[in-house]
Structure formats: structure tokens, C-alpha cells
Enzyme design. Structure first.
Site, PDB file in Angstrom:
ATOM      1  N   SER A   1      13.222  85.623  -1.911  1.00  0.00           N
ATOM      2  CA  SER A   1      14.205  85.322  -3.436  1.00  0.00           C
ATOM      3  C   SER A   1      14.933  85.449  -3.162  1.00  0.00           C
ATOM      4  O   SER A   1      16.143  84.770  -3.832  1.00  0.00           O
ATOM      5  CB  SER A   1      12.817  85.904  -4.149  1.00  0.00           C
TER       6      SER A   1
ATOM      7  N   GLY B   1       9.001  84.977  -3.169  1.00  0.00           N
ATOM      8  CA  GLY B   1       7.855  85.844  -2.560  1.00  0.00           C
ATOM      9  C   GLY B   1       7.146  86.220  -1.391  1.00  0.00           C
ATOM     10  O   GLY B   1       6.720  86.587  -0.843  1.00  0.00           O
TER      11      GLY B   1
ATOM     12  N   ASN C   1      10.081  92.535   0.365  1.00  0.00           N
ATOM     13  CA  ASN C   1       8.442  92.312  -0.735  1.00  0.00           C
ATOM     14  C   ASN C   1       7.332  92.414  -0.278  1.00  0.00           C
ATOM     15  O   ASN C   1       7.117  93.737  -0.736  1.00  0.00           O
ATOM     16  CB  ASN C   1       8.138  90.801  -0.802  1.00  0.00           C
TER      17      ASN C   1
ATOM     18  N   ASP D   1      16.056  92.170 -14.004  1.00  0.00           N
ATOM     19  CA  ASP D   1      14.934  92.740 -13.533  1.00  0.00           C
ATOM     20  C   ASP D   1      14.975  94.022 -12.640  1.00  0.00           C
ATOM     21  O   ASP D   1      14.219  94.708 -12.033  1.00  0.00           O
ATOM     22  CB  ASP D   1      14.089  91.692 -12.986  1.00  0.00           C
TER      23      ASP D   1
ATOM     24  N   HIS E   1      16.561  91.894  -8.090  1.00  0.00           N
ATOM     25  CA  HIS E   1      17.735  90.413  -7.797  1.00  0.00           C
ATOM     26  C   HIS E   1      19.237  90.592  -8.293  1.00  0.00           C
ATOM     27  O   HIS E   1      19.492  90.069  -9.271  1.00  0.00           O
ATOM     28  CB  HIS E   1      16.716  89.214  -8.397  1.00  0.00           C
TER      29      HIS E   1
END
Length: 188
Positions: A6, A43, A72, A153, A156
Site C-alpha cells: 500500500s 495489503g 505488512n 491511520d 500511510h
């Protein structure tokens, strides 16, 4: 070709504002013969990348791959050996296809424990040394610890941060292109 997660797949921002699009513009101004393919998936894990690298290489035939995977896995607390093994397998496949690899290093927040975060961070320079590939030591260098450069979040990077990512990648990628240009120049 950018092969990532991402952080490279424009999560939460407009496609044209993402670092890959900005890098494409920069590359076109310096080396017009090249284009960038973004084969990143939000992801994505190192295992997912390992499972799809062969097909992606056969489809696009890239000369240079910016490998941006591992975050991740780290955020999920995956085994260090597994992350290393998956990234190594991806690098090996790229090298078998005569593609140069630029590995983007990642770091984790300290809440994962000092031992795990240090071992995770060490994966990237170890791979770069073992496979003789180029390394961006930390993709988010210069802003990774500053909240104002992240989306709500906290994970990111926001649009402002994308330009900083381009600078971090370009610093190393530019040397790779210059080397390729020199190597491709016929000698008199």
C-alpha cells in the site's frame, strides 16, 4: 517496475499524487526511454509477492525492480526468517530474469519490541549485501517519525510525504540509471 504494498499502491491518496506517479514524471524528464509499471497491491506481504513475482516478471519484463515489501509482515509480527526468505526468493527470481533490484528498507514502530524491530530492520541491509543489490536504507527516511506526514491511520504517508519518498528512492535509482547509461554507451 515497482513491486510493493500500500505504500506504493496509492493507499488513501489520488493516484497522480503517489510517489510512483511522481517518480515516473521525474524519470521521464531525465531518461525519457524508460517507463514505470506499478505492480503494487495494498495489503501485500512478502509471501504474496513471492507467489506472484514470476508471473509479473514474465508479463512486464522489467530492467529494474524497486522491491518495496515487508512492512505488512513486520506489522503482523511475522517470523524474521520467513520475511528474509520470501524477499530473498523474490530477489533471486528478479536476478534470474536479469533485472536489477533496488530494495526499499523499512522500519517498524518501537512498540513491537526492541529485539524484533532491530532484527526486522537488519533484514534489508543483509539482503542488499548478500545479493549485491542497491538499497534505499529506509523508504520513509526524513519523516517516518513525524505524524504530520501521515494520514489519519498513522501508517500511510500523506500526499506531502510522497515527494520525500521520491527523493529517497531517486537518490539511489539515479545512480542505477547512470550506470546503465554508461554501460550502454558504445566505446570508440
Amino acid at each position: 517496475m515497482v513491486f510493493g504494498d500500500s505504500l506504493s499502491a496509492n493507499y488513501g491518496i489520488a493516484r497522480e499524487s503517489g510517489w510512483v506517479a511522481l517518480l515516473t514524471q521525474r524519470l521521464q524528464s531525465e531518461f525519457a526511454d524508460y517507463q514505470i509499471i506499478n505492480a503494487s497491491i495494498s495489503g501485500e506481504t512478502t509471501l504474496g509477492g513471492r507467489n506472484r513475482i514470476q508471473q509479473t516478471l514474465e508479463k512486464h519484463h522489467p530492467e529494474i525492480i524497486i522491491l518495496e515489501l515487508g512492512a505488512n509482515d513486520g506489522l503482523r509480527g511475522a517470523a524474521i526468517k520467513s520475511i528474509y526468505s520470501n524477499l530473498a526468493a523474490i530477489i533471486e527470481k528478479c536476478q534470474q530474469h536479469n533485472a536489477l533490484v533496488l530494495l526499499a528498507g523499512m522500519q517498524l514502530p518501537p512498540n513491537y519490541g526492541m529485539t524484533y524491530t532491530q532484527k526486522f530492520q537488519a533484514i534489508f541491509p543483509q539482503l542488499a549485501e548478500n545479493y549485491k543489490i542497491k538499497l534505499v536504507p529506509f523508504l520513509l527516511a526524513g519523516f517516518g517519525d513525524k505524524h504530520e506526514y501521515f494520514q489519519a491511520d498513522g501508517i500511510h504517508p500523506n500526499e506531502v510525504a510522497q515527494k520525500k519518498i521520491v527523493e529517497n528512492v531517486w537518490e539511489v535509482l539515479y545512480t542505477m540509471f547512470k550506470t546503465k547509461q554508461v554501460a550502454a554507451t558504445p566505446k570508440n
